[in-house]
Design a protein around this motif. Structure first.
Motif: not given
Length: 178
Positions: A127-153
């Protein structure tokens, strides 16, 4: 003007949790006396939006940290308000619009914190409601789980506001809508 800001941590490969809501990978950047700007950010907000699953996880594993802020837990279940916590099942765009309306000058300087999870982020982005994003990237590849960004957005162009690099390997990216 008040802004809705997503403040969240993710693995390099884009996961906010490993399977079964496992957040243990976040501990690899834990460092005594370092909060990566979290406390200053939390002081800049007076309202929190988060999903029911995230809210339940926090309450199961700790004490809910934002008791002093107006909190809106997005849910499909009707539940009575608990102190500053409202269980909300209405329109997201109406909620955000109401939160952004300010008559009190003190509130005008405070923002709205999106504390996750992935379904809430997806709905807000859709719905284009987020104005800013502060994303902290942790130095690891976890391989599986809950994705931050879903496809089809929808596509969203961003402008880089700031980049911070920490000696733990964490990198924090701050973007605003273009």
């Amino acid at each position: 003007m008040r802004k809705l800001i997503l403040y969240i941590a993710t693995s390099v490969d884009g996961f906010i949790a490993k399977p079964e809501d496992d957040l243990s990978f976040l501990s690899i950047v834990a460092k005594e006396g370092e909060d990566y700007g979290y406390q200053a950010f939390v002081e800049s907000v007076d309202s929190v939006i988060l999903g029911r699953r995230t809210y339940d996880w926090v309450n199961k594993n700790a004490t809910y940290p934002h008791q002093d802020k107006q909190t809106y837990v997005l849910t499909r279940q009707t539940k009575a308000k608990e102190g500053n916590i409202t269980f909300y099942d209405g329109s997201l765009s109406e909620l955000v619009s109401e939160l952004k309306k300010v008559t009190d000058r003190q509130k005008a300087d405070k923002n709205i914190f999106c504390d996750g999870g992935a379904q809430v982020v997806a709905a807000l982005l859709a719905q284009n409601l987020i104005d800013e994003l502060i994303i902290s990237i942790v130095p690891i590849l976890v391989g599986n789980g809950i994705k931050l960004f879903e496809q089809e957005r929808p596509e969203m162009r961003l402008t880089l506001v700031d980049v911070k690099k920490f000696d733990t390997g964490l990198v924090q990216l701050h973007y605003k809508k273009y």
